[in-house]
Design a protein around this motif. Sequence first.
Motif, PDB file in Angstrom:
ATOM      1  N   SER A  30       3.138   1.872   5.309  1.00 46.54           N
ATOM      2  CA  SER A  30       2.876   1.467   3.934  1.00 46.54           C
ATOM      3  C   SER A  30       2.219   0.089   3.887  1.00 46.54           C
ATOM      4  O   SER A  30       1.457  -0.200   2.978  1.00 46.54           O
ATOM      5  N   ARG A  31       2.492  -0.770   4.893  1.00 42.66           N
ATOM      6  CA  ARG A  31       1.798  -2.062   4.920  1.00 42.66           C
ATOM      7  C   ARG A  31       0.299  -1.856   5.038  1.00 42.66           C
ATOM      8  O   ARG A  31      -0.481  -2.463   4.326  1.00 42.66           O
ATOM      9  N   GLU A  81      -1.123  -0.697   1.731  1.00 36.38           N
ATOM     10  CA  GLU A  81      -1.254  -1.770   0.731  1.00 36.38           C
ATOM     11  C   GLU A  81      -2.527  -2.581   0.976  1.00 36.38           C
ATOM     12  O   GLU A  81      -3.278  -2.878   0.041  1.00 36.38           O
ATOM     13  N   ARG A 122      -1.080 -10.415   2.667  1.00 33.51           N
ATOM     14  CA  ARG A 122      -2.132  -9.797   1.851  1.00 33.51           C
ATOM     15  C   ARG A 122      -3.217 -10.800   1.507  1.00 33.51           C
ATOM     16  O   ARG A 122      -4.398 -10.451   1.471  1.00 33.51           O
ATOM     17  N   HIS A 134      -4.947   3.370  -4.339  1.00 32.26           N
ATOM     18  CA  HIS A 134      -3.871   4.245  -3.847  1.00 32.26           C
ATOM     19  C   HIS A 134      -4.133   5.697  -4.243  1.00 32.26           C
ATOM     20  O   HIS A 134      -3.941   6.614  -3.450  1.00 32.26           O
ATOM     21  N   HIS A 155      -6.309  -1.779  -7.605  1.00 31.78           N
ATOM     22  CA  HIS A 155      -5.469  -1.562  -6.416  1.00 31.78           C
ATOM     23  C   HIS A 155      -4.757  -0.208  -6.519  1.00 31.78           C
ATOM     24  O   HIS A 155      -4.762   0.577  -5.564  1.00 31.78           O
ATOM     25  N   GLU A 156      -4.196   0.081  -7.689  1.00 32.46           N
ATOM     26  CA  GLU A 156      -3.503   1.369  -7.868  1.00 32.46           C
ATOM     27  C   GLU A 156      -4.486   2.530  -7.791  1.00 32.46           C
ATOM     28  O   GLU A 156      -4.174   3.584  -7.233  1.00 32.46           O
ATOM     29  N   ASP A 171      -5.707  -3.094  -1.445  1.00 29.27           N
ATOM     30  CA  ASP A 171      -6.166  -4.444  -1.814  1.00 29.27           C
ATOM     31  C   ASP A 171      -7.667  -4.580  -1.594  1.00 29.27           C
ATOM     32  O   ASP A 171      -8.386  -5.128  -2.425  1.00 29.27           O
ATOM     33  N   HIS A 222       7.910  -3.886   1.484  1.00 25.93           N
ATOM     34  CA  HIS A 222       6.658  -4.323   0.884  1.00 25.93           C
ATOM     35  C   HIS A 222       5.955  -5.328   1.761  1.00 25.93           C
ATOM     36  O   HIS A 222       6.581  -6.055   2.513  1.00 25.93           O
ATOM     37  N   THR A 223       4.641  -5.328   1.662  1.00 26.06           N
ATOM     38  CA  THR A 223       3.840  -6.245   2.453  1.00 26.06           C
ATOM     39  C   THR A 223       3.997  -7.657   1.917  1.00 26.06           C
ATOM     40  O   THR A 223       4.039  -7.860   0.716  1.00 26.06           O
TER      41      THR A 223
END
Length: 290
Positions: free
Chosen positions: A229-230, A233, A284, A182, A178-179, A237, A278-279
Amino acid sequence: MIGGGDTRLRLSTGDVFRLPAGREHPWLESLYPRGKRLDASLSRLEMVRWRGAVFLALIFISLAVGFRVAIAPVGDIMARAMPEALVERASNMVLAQLDLALQSESRLSQAEQDRISAEFGKLLPLAPARFATTDLHFRSAPAIGPNAFALPGNDIVLLDELVSFADDEDVVLGVLAHELGHVAEQHALRQIMRSAVIGIGIGLFLGNEDSVLEEIVGFGGSLVLMENSRGLELEADSLSAGWMAEIGRDPQALVKFFKRLSDECGDLCDGGGMLASHTSFRDRVRAQSE
Ligand SMILES: [Zn+2]
């Protein structure tokens, strides 16, 4: 009549001829002294009637809407224009700051770090070539808690707290994938640039003074960033799930982990909701099961 004042004509007899403000008398203009004719036409421009007010309001609204729409693409263009070396240096500086303020050396054994690094190494070739040099940094930060994050450049920080909290290597790798998502999509850098665009825009609209209005508009700007940002994320994912499947790991590991989190402490530690940064875990999980 500039500034809404009355028109006064001093006649040669000494009498003063006075017209109240707000009334146009074009026929009178021809009688004005030469220098005053310009004043009269300026004054006409100054008189904004309801049609003019609507027109101005439309201009302001379209500027604001145009700005709102432009934040993401303009920020992304700025992010793309940033020289890689500069981004890398900024990334190192962020890491150094975090080390100073919150992070200490990882307490994971060298063997454990090597094992996670080796598994992480399998993910790297799946990202675009320029992100294949992404470094994994092991740290400990009880103040931050179980987490991992991507810095603006090719750097990912994994905290011991996440490794022990997740207690499952598939989850740790799912988080790292996931990172890496990003990093590969330059999410951190793009968010920084978008927030810079908001700052510049607010400066242009309101000037550079610290007013309540500026605070309010700034708050609106941060809502726009959160909304962005949602999306980011969910994008990370979905990249994570795809890459996990490619290296033969459980693509559902991250989703199961989110489910566990939202079941265990419900709304308390679920960062979703209207004003959240944060989502929501539930969002998610739902996005990944579609
Ligand atoms: Zn994320």
